[in-house]
Design a protein around this motif. Sequence first.
Motif, short mmCIF file in Angstrom:
data_model
loop_
_atom_site.label_atom_id
_atom_site.label_comp_id
_atom_site.label_asym_id
_atom_site.label_seq_id
_atom_site.Cartn_x
_atom_site.Cartn_y
_atom_site.Cartn_z
N UNK A 32 59.50 -40.85 44.16
CA UNK A 32 58.81 -41.34 44.07
C UNK A 32 58.74 -42.95 44.94
N UNK A 33 59.57 -42.57 45.78
CA UNK A 33 59.94 -43.80 46.77
C UNK A 33 59.11 -43.92 47.94
N UNK A 34 58.62 -42.63 48.00
CA UNK A 34 57.84 -43.28 49.99
C UNK A 34 56.61 -42.70 48.79
N UNK A 35 56.54 -42.78 48.12
CA UNK A 35 54.50 -43.55 47.95
C UNK A 35 54.36 -45.09 47.43
N UNK A 36 56.20 -45.98 47.56
CA UNK A 36 55.11 -47.53 47.63
C UNK A 36 54.26 -47.56 48.10
N UNK A 37 53.34 -48.56 48.33
CA UNK A 37 52.45 -48.79 49.57
C UNK A 37 52.94 -49.91 50.45
N UNK A 38 54.31 -50.60 49.98
CA UNK A 38 54.68 -51.12 51.06
C UNK A 38 55.05 -51.00 52.30
N UNK A 39 55.49 -49.25 52.14
CA UNK A 39 55.62 -48.87 52.95
C UNK A 39 54.80 -48.78 54.65
N UNK A 40 53.36 -48.72 53.94
CA UNK A 40 52.20 -48.90 55.57
C UNK A 40 52.41 -50.81 56.15
N UNK A 41 53.07 -51.76 55.47
CA UNK A 41 53.81 -52.62 56.68
C UNK A 41 54.81 -52.57 56.60
N UNK A 42 55.78 -50.99 56.47
CA UNK A 42 57.02 -51.22 57.37
C UNK A 42 58.66 -51.72 56.29
N UNK A 43 58.67 -51.61 54.87
CA UNK A 43 59.35 -52.17 54.05
C UNK A 43 59.29 -51.41 53.08
N UNK A 44 60.32 -51.39 52.52
CA UNK A 44 60.49 -51.66 50.87
C UNK A 44 61.87 -52.12 50.48
N UNK A 45 61.03 -52.15 48.89
CA UNK A 45 62.47 -52.27 47.62
C UNK A 45 63.09 -53.95 48.21
N UNK A 46 63.55 -53.75 47.11
CA UNK A 46 64.59 -55.36 46.83
C UNK A 46 65.85 -55.28 46.63
N UNK A 47 66.11 -56.75 46.20
CA UNK A 47 66.88 -56.93 45.12
C UNK A 47 66.74 -57.90 43.48
N UNK A 48 66.95 -57.26 43.43
CA UNK A 48 66.68 -58.11 41.48
C UNK A 48 67.46 -59.47 41.99
N UNK A 49 66.33 -60.38 41.07
CA UNK A 49 66.81 -61.36 40.39
C UNK A 49 68.12 -61.68 39.99
N UNK A 50 69.14 -62.72 40.14
CA UNK A 50 70.28 -63.03 40.06
C UNK A 50 70.69 -63.35 38.51
N UNK A 51 71.65 -62.78 38.22
CA UNK A 51 72.15 -62.71 36.28
C UNK A 51 73.06 -63.23 36.09
N UNK A 52 72.93 -63.72 35.06
CA UNK A 52 74.55 -64.32 34.49
C UNK A 52 74.35 -63.31 33.70
N UNK A 53 75.68 -62.92 33.45
CA UNK A 53 75.83 -61.54 32.51
C UNK A 53 77.41 -62.15 31.85
N UNK A 54 76.73 -62.17 30.37
CA UNK A 54 77.79 -62.33 29.33
C UNK A 54 78.39 -60.97 28.64
N UNK A 55 78.89 -61.32 27.97
CA UNK A 55 79.65 -60.17 26.39
C UNK A 55 79.97 -60.79 25.52
N UNK A 56 78.37 -60.16 24.04
CA UNK A 56 78.63 -60.90 23.37
C UNK A 56 78.56 -59.73 22.30
N UNK A 57 79.65 -59.80 21.51
CA UNK A 57 80.47 -58.41 20.61
C UNK A 57 80.58 -57.34 21.74
N UNK A 58 80.17 -56.48 22.08
CA UNK A 58 80.42 -55.66 22.83
C UNK A 58 79.15 -55.18 23.26
N UNK A 59 78.72 -55.82 23.09
CA UNK A 59 77.35 -56.09 24.58
C UNK A 59 76.77 -56.75 25.14
N UNK A 60 76.74 -56.36 26.45
CA UNK A 60 76.60 -56.70 27.78
C UNK A 60 75.02 -58.10 27.63
N UNK A 61 75.00 -59.22 27.52
CA UNK A 61 73.72 -59.89 27.89
C UNK A 61 73.13 -60.05 29.68
#
Length: 488
Positions: free
Chosen positions: A306-335
Amino acid sequence: MTAKEVQLMQQAYNEVVKYKDKVSSDPYRLDYHLMPPVGLLNDPNGLIQYKGVYHVFYQWNPFATTHGAKYWGHYSSTDMVHWRLEPIALAPREWYERNGCYSGSAVEENGLLYLFYTGNVKNEDGTRETYQCLAVSSDGIHFEKKGPVLRLPKGYNAHFRDPKVWRSNDRWYMVVGAQTHDEKGEAVLFTSTDLYNWEKVGRMAGSGLNGLGNFGYMWECPDLIHLNGKEVLLVSPQGLKPRGHLYHNLFQSGYFVGQLDYRNGKFRHGDFVELDRGFDFYAPQTFTDEKGRTVLYGWMGITDEDEQSQPTISNNWVHALTLPRKVELIGEKVYQRPLVELEKLRKNQVRHQNVKVEGKQVELAGVNGTPLELLLNSVRVGKGKFEVTLRNEAVLSYDADKQEMSLQRTNVKTKQPEIRTCKLSSLSNLQIFMDRSSIEVFINNGEEVYTARYFPAPDDLSISFKGNAIFDLTKWDLEKIKIAGGLS
Ligand code: FRU
């Protein structure tokens, strides 16, 4: 810098200048996420806080919205909110990186910044070569290449890449993503005392190792993090088959919690858990900042049909990074929670206390728009489903009877609805970040996360609620981040 490198960088800058207006006119251009100035962005690379400044590098093809010979693009920041576009850090100019300076990581030693990355070579006869390379900087901006520091070890084919380096007990360690000759994904551990000479410690984890069954033909972007006296191995395995609600994207990213034996490199671990339940999240990387926080960025995209169907391609760019997230381990689960610094972007607060949604679809006064953040606290869901519809394009839904959360959106290629579902025993809190073409949803203070791109009609700013639920709601508009700097 060689003449060849200057030329390669100049060609990339020319692309930025040529398409600047087109790129910035795109209604789907994001307001508070890091994106390529032009072309295609994929993995976050080399994350580090160096001499007080945060650095985010990224895989970048400046010349097309497809994958190709990757550069390392570069942003820096002093507050993790507003950024500076820095000169290109790495351009693929040498024999050992001819077809791309692929993903890698950063460490600091004696005041110098060390970047480890994969030199990717594709030969005309279809064969590949891979080299784990080093580049060093004393200012965090200009890098001197030192060439390959690790060659392909026996037992692996040339899908061997993405070095992540860290220090433990006065030694350096590097984990590399690999594919064995019989096409099994693995994470392989190496060690060094001087960052230049590396020796193999052992096969850390992989498909068919340490009690794990068949688990993919290639493991990309491994990252070992230390949380609460345990080790967490993040990895992006390729080749997992869909199972129930799991593994419906083309590739997955997730983690194993366990204990690493540094003497033989063996990582004893529990089950694989997906880090994100949405559609567009891959190749995450973490770093520890001066406040001691483990901070994660992911690529808010994935390489798929699906990557090449993204509409931003017609404006010569595609994709982004996520927001920065703080990672913690609570029990055995990553939050994962959005970094608290992002609260600086909040403005125009609207609050509704004790909202009761009873059956039919409702909108709330002042609760619409984009870019924005929505926080639903003290959520109590009654019988059946509770739904939040975002800009008539994405529907978040919690089914209290089935104890399932889901996100539905329209597939960018087929225009058909598609859905991702995960188990969730109860819903008490929802934090939703909407940017012009992305959603990130943090559920129960980071217990589960949904990340997705979506492409609603730019003028549809509606938000509505349906089903049976009671909650307190706060909405903020979010300011556009400032990106300073040029590229020269
Ligand atoms: C993951 C990945 C990495 C590689 C890079 C190339 O998305 O395939 O394994 O280093 O992207 O851009």
